[in-house]
Design an enzyme around this catalytic site. Structure first.
Site, PDB file in Angstrom:
ATOM      1  N   HIS A  54     -98.789  16.850 -19.540  1.00 43.39           N
ATOM      2  CA  HIS A  54     -99.229  15.536 -20.000  1.00 43.39           C
ATOM      3  C   HIS A  54    -100.714  15.523 -20.318  1.00 43.39           C
ATOM      4  O   HIS A  54    -101.499  16.304 -19.769  1.00 43.39           O
ATOM      5  CB  HIS A  54     -98.926  14.474 -18.948  1.00 43.39           C
ATOM      6  N   GLU A  56    -103.117  13.395 -19.541  1.00 46.52           N
ATOM      7  CA  GLU A  56    -104.021  13.104 -18.434  1.00 46.52           C
ATOM      8  C   GLU A  56    -104.210  14.334 -17.540  1.00 46.52           C
ATOM      9  O   GLU A  56    -105.328  14.635 -17.114  1.00 46.52           O
ATOM     10  CB  GLU A  56    -103.506  11.923 -17.594  1.00 46.52           C
ATOM     11  N   CYS A  84     -98.166   7.934 -16.480  1.00 53.38           N
ATOM     12  CA  CYS A  84     -96.944   8.040 -15.679  1.00 53.38           C
ATOM     13  C   CYS A  84     -97.350   8.198 -14.212  1.00 53.38           C
ATOM     14  O   CYS A  84     -98.531   8.349 -13.875  1.00 53.38           O
ATOM     15  CB  CYS A  84     -96.103   9.223 -16.148  1.00 53.38           C
ATOM     16  N   CYS A  87     -99.310  11.472 -13.394  1.00 51.26           N
ATOM     17  CA  CYS A  87    -100.702  11.439 -13.836  1.00 51.26           C
ATOM     18  C   CYS A  87    -101.534  10.474 -13.004  1.00 51.26           C
ATOM     19  O   CYS A  87    -102.669  10.779 -12.631  1.00 51.26           O
ATOM     20  CB  CYS A  87    -100.758  11.083 -15.316  1.00 51.26           C
TER      21      CYS A  87
END
Length: 167
Positions: A54, A56, A84, A87
């Site tokens: 991801h 982040e 999410c 993260c």
């Protein structure tokens, strides 16, 4: 001097890079320290085949490497979309004191994304009745949370939906 809006636009540029190049979903992130970008990340789950790749996480990892430490207690995290749980949890573990995000779960869900459901389930697992969790994050003593909507972030999600790809 760079502003939060400037850094959020940089996060959206990272998101567009992922989406436009087929690397991943339209999510991007920036970590700043003393007004300078020290971490950038795009969602690259398609390119890597790693569902945890991801934006982040990538930005937080880069910031730790850039700064040479595993605490980001004097940094800010910018995310084009509401992070999410993985993260968000990572940001808490690294002691990031400020999180800015543009698009919310509700914005993404309006375009067919169902990721916010995980947050509802976690809230319930932590003992909070689901009806009490509206989906938006709130500030805590450990992290100030700021919703920073910019038109570019919303437009990117709309553009993504038009491609027919799933969020």
């Amino acid at each position: 001097m760079s502003t939060p809006e400037y850094f959020m636009r940089e996060a959206v540029k990272e998101a567009a890079k992922a989406a436009d190049n087929g690397l991943g979903k339209p999510f991007g992130s920036v970590v700043t320290h003393n007004g300078s970008m020290v971490g950038l990340g795009s969602n690259t789950v398609f390119a890597s085949g790693d569902p945890t790749d991801h934006a982040e996480i990538r930005a937080l990892r880069q910031a730790c490497k850039t700064l040479g430490r595993m605490s980001l207690e004097d940094c800010e995290l910018y995310a084009s979309g509401q992070p999410c749980l993985m993260c968000l949890g990572t940001a808490f573990l690294l002691r990031v004191p400020v999180l800015y995000y543009a698009n919310s779960y509700a914005d993404a869900e309006a375009l067919g994304y169902a990721g916010g459901n995980a947050s509802l389930h976690l809230a319930r697992a932590l003992g909070s009745p689901q009806k009490d969790f509206g989906g938006d994050f709130v500030s805590t003593p450990a992290m100030r949370v700021v919703r920073l909507q910019i038109p570019e972030a919303e437009e990117l999600l709309r553009r993504w939906k038009e491609t027919g790809k799933s969020l």
